[in-house]
Design an enzyme around this catalytic site. Sequence first.
Site, PDB file in Angstrom:
ATOM      1  N   ASP A 175      -2.786  -7.219  -4.788  1.00  0.00           N
ATOM      2  CA  ASP A 175      -2.036  -6.352  -4.016  1.00  0.00           C
ATOM      3  C   ASP A 175      -0.292  -6.671  -4.113  1.00  0.00           C
ATOM      4  O   ASP A 175      -0.135  -7.975  -3.638  1.00  0.00           O
ATOM      5  CB  ASP A 175      -2.553  -6.124  -2.659  1.00  0.00           C
ATOM      6  CG  ASP A 175      -1.932  -5.176  -1.831  1.00  0.00           C
ATOM      7  OD1 ASP A 175      -1.418  -4.047  -2.474  1.00  0.00           O
ATOM      8  OD2 ASP A 175      -1.698  -5.094  -0.558  1.00  0.00           O
ATOM      9  N   HIS A 176       0.526  -6.035  -4.260  1.00  0.00           N
ATOM     10  CA  HIS A 176       1.968  -6.439  -4.452  1.00  0.00           C
ATOM     11  C   HIS A 176       2.268  -7.595  -4.975  1.00  0.00           C
ATOM     12  O   HIS A 176       2.866  -8.547  -4.414  1.00  0.00           O
ATOM     13  CB  HIS A 176       2.190  -6.356  -2.632  1.00  0.00           C
ATOM     14  CG  HIS A 176       2.465  -5.303  -2.233  1.00  0.00           C
ATOM     15  ND1 HIS A 176       3.458  -4.173  -2.135  1.00  0.00           N
ATOM     16  CD2 HIS A 176       1.508  -4.729  -1.351  1.00  0.00           C
ATOM     17  CE1 HIS A 176       3.120  -3.316  -1.506  1.00  0.00           C
ATOM     18  NE2 HIS A 176       2.011  -3.351  -0.971  1.00  0.00           N
TER      19      HIS A 176
ATOM     20  N   GLU B  30       4.881   0.588  -9.236  1.00  0.00           N
ATOM     21  CA  GLU B  30       5.353   1.412  -7.792  1.00  0.00           C
ATOM     22  C   GLU B  30       6.844   1.929  -8.055  1.00  0.00           C
ATOM     23  O   GLU B  30       7.696   1.139  -8.513  1.00  0.00           O
ATOM     24  CB  GLU B  30       5.462   0.340  -6.638  1.00  0.00           C
ATOM     25  CG  GLU B  30       6.261   1.155  -5.344  1.00  0.00           C
ATOM     26  CD  GLU B  30       5.779   0.548  -3.988  1.00  0.00           C
ATOM     27  OE1 GLU B  30       4.721  -0.275  -3.964  1.00  0.00           O
ATOM     28  OE2 GLU B  30       6.594   0.717  -3.106  1.00  0.00           O
TER      29      GLU B  30
ATOM     30  N   HIS C 181       3.994   0.307   5.713  1.00  0.00           N
ATOM     31  CA  HIS C 181       3.324  -0.950   6.115  1.00  0.00           C
ATOM     32  C   HIS C 181       3.387  -1.261   7.534  1.00  0.00           C
ATOM     33  O   HIS C 181       4.468  -1.127   8.395  1.00  0.00           O
ATOM     34  CB  HIS C 181       3.721  -2.062   5.257  1.00  0.00           C
ATOM     35  CG  HIS C 181       3.282  -2.051   3.904  1.00  0.00           C
ATOM     36  ND1 HIS C 181       4.377  -1.847   2.772  1.00  0.00           N
ATOM     37  CD2 HIS C 181       2.248  -1.824   3.043  1.00  0.00           C
ATOM     38  CE1 HIS C 181       3.825  -1.784   1.659  1.00  0.00           C
ATOM     39  NE2 HIS C 181       2.474  -1.889   1.736  1.00  0.00           N
ATOM     40  N   GLY C 182       2.107  -1.909   8.095  1.00  0.00           N
ATOM     41  CA  GLY C 182       2.216  -2.456   9.350  1.00  0.00           C
ATOM     42  C   GLY C 182       1.740  -1.301  10.537  1.00  0.00           C
ATOM     43  O   GLY C 182       1.267  -0.082   9.989  1.00  0.00           O
TER      44      GLY C 182
ATOM     45  N   ASN D 121      -4.587   2.446   0.603  1.00  0.00           N
ATOM     46  CA  ASN D 121      -4.523   1.194   0.951  1.00  0.00           C
ATOM     47  C   ASN D 121      -4.526   1.010   2.462  1.00  0.00           C
ATOM     48  O   ASN D 121      -3.708   1.706   3.336  1.00  0.00           O
ATOM     49  CB  ASN D 121      -3.182   0.505   0.501  1.00  0.00           C
ATOM     50  CG  ASN D 121      -3.208   0.281  -0.874  1.00  0.00           C
ATOM     51  OD1 ASN D 121      -3.994   0.580  -1.555  1.00  0.00           O
ATOM     52  ND2 ASN D 121      -2.274  -0.644  -1.375  1.00  0.00           N
TER      53      ASN D 121
ATOM     54  N   ASP E  23      -4.891  -1.870   5.448  1.00  0.00           N
ATOM     55  CA  ASP E  23      -4.909  -3.338   5.757  1.00  0.00           C
ATOM     56  C   ASP E  23      -4.852  -3.359   7.427  1.00  0.00           C
ATOM     57  O   ASP E  23      -5.703  -3.896   8.212  1.00  0.00           O
ATOM     58  CB  ASP E  23      -3.958  -4.356   5.174  1.00  0.00           C
ATOM     59  CG  ASP E  23      -4.044  -5.758   5.650  1.00  0.00           C
ATOM     60  OD1 ASP E  23      -4.966  -5.870   6.151  1.00  0.00           O
ATOM     61  OD2 ASP E  23      -3.211  -6.383   5.065  1.00  0.00           O
TER      62      ASP E  23
HETATM   63  P1  13P Z   1      -1.306  -0.859   6.012  1.00  0.00           P
HETATM   64  O1  13P Z   1      -0.279  -1.749   6.838  1.00  0.00           O
HETATM   65  O2  13P Z   1      -0.894   0.570   6.365  1.00  0.00           O
HETATM   66  O3  13P Z   1      -2.585  -0.848   6.265  1.00  0.00           O
HETATM   67  O4  13P Z   1      -1.015  -0.545   4.483  1.00  0.00           O
HETATM   68  C1  13P Z   1      -1.575  -1.817   3.718  1.00  0.00           C
HETATM   69  C2  13P Z   1      -1.149  -1.713   2.316  1.00  0.00           C
HETATM   70  O5  13P Z   1      -0.347  -0.837   1.854  1.00  0.00           O
HETATM   71  C3  13P Z   1      -1.554  -2.852   1.512  1.00  0.00           C
HETATM   72  O6  13P Z   1      -1.011  -2.886   0.300  1.00  0.00           O
HETATM   73  O1  G3H Z   2       0.919  -4.367   2.123  1.00  0.00           O
HETATM   74  C1  G3H Z   2       0.760  -5.623   2.537  1.00  0.00           C
HETATM   75  C2  G3H Z   2      -0.599  -6.109   2.910  1.00  0.00           C
HETATM   76  O2  G3H Z   2      -0.796  -5.864   4.320  1.00  0.00           O
HETATM   77  C3  G3H Z   2      -0.592  -7.413   3.081  1.00  0.00           C
HETATM   78  O3  G3H Z   2      -0.125  -8.270   4.022  1.00  0.00           O
HETATM   79  O4  G3H Z   2       0.891  -9.904   2.783  1.00  0.00           O
HETATM   80  O5  G3H Z   2       0.264 -10.223   5.222  1.00  0.00           O
HETATM   81  O6  G3H Z   2      -1.322 -10.368   3.528  1.00  0.00           O
HETATM   82  P1  G3H Z   2       0.057  -9.692   3.934  1.00  0.00           P
HETATM   83 ZN    ZN Z   3       0.931  -1.813   0.066  1.00  0.00          ZN
END
Ligand code: 13P
Ligand code: G3H
Ligand code: ZN
Length: 313
Positions: A82-83, A134, A180-181, A256, A258
Amino acid sequence: MPLVTTKEMFEKAYAGGYAIGAFNVNNMEIIQGITEAAKEENAPVILQVSAGARKYAKHDYLVKLVEAAIIDTDLPIALHLDHGEDFEICKACIDGGFTSVMIDGSKHSFEDNIALTRKVVEYAHAHGVVVEGELGKLAGIEDDVNVSDADACFTRPDEVEEFVERTGVDSLAIAIGTSHGAFKFKPGQKPQLRFDILEEISRRLPNFPIVLHGASSVSQEYVEIIQKYGGKLDDAIGIPEDMLRQAAKSAVCKINIDSDLRLAFTAGVREYIFNNPSHFDPRQYLAVGRTYIKNLVKHKIVNVLGCSGAAAK
Ligand code: 13P
Ligand code: G3H
Ligand code: ZN
């Protein structure tokens, strides 16, 4: 069954009008909660690992835990970075057993994003690994953006064909108003996604899988449990589930999640510890966190993603 790429998953999801959940994993209990839910729903699943997760749990632990989940469930599971922010982390994950990587070049100029993404695609495809790119930037509420600034962050539909063609990416993450978040909208602000942009992008990229980041819905159920047991989470707001359902039926094949996992896990652990102040066996409260994750993921599969039963199709 070995780890799979997302290629076949996305083809079926696109044709079937549903999406696959991409859940962030950081430890054994989170992996077990997600995959036990997917098993009960017979749903394909993507387990994704951020740079932070690799640092926290270490690459090899996460790969082995995910391999154990496949032995346990016999489900189609993709392991995704991821990312990924540069070529080096993508290469390390490709060399280290992942079946999918994201190269997030969205902070770079269009041309630099293309060059970086193309480099990752060449290496990944030579090793049988698929790549998510992206275009556009996801806003965060802390950015305090006004509408016209926000507009500048949305993915520009007129760039997507050139980006996909020149990079060779297998899927594309876009910005249509998610972020995010757990604080995605200001208090009083009406949650909105730019479905018109999504539609225009999918018109320009027929049969091409689109990815939605920042797609947690921040259920008040979990926020309230956290608050009841001493947590502070004022003004946490996510993406309404009906919008996510609408997205899952469209060209969006990967959603996605998280923050929702973090909230569910934390709600379970807080509740257990608060109600059992004399207990100190981590297995007791981690098991409750795991059960909360499992319930959340089942809910997502059935009520948001629409992919229940799709592992068999
Ligand atoms: P959320 O913070 O909305 O769960 O998004 C997670 C995400 O995009 C991880 O790449
Ligand atoms: O998009 C980001 C994900 O929520 C991952 O978060 O970098 O804190 O593991 P993190
Ligand atoms: Zn993300």
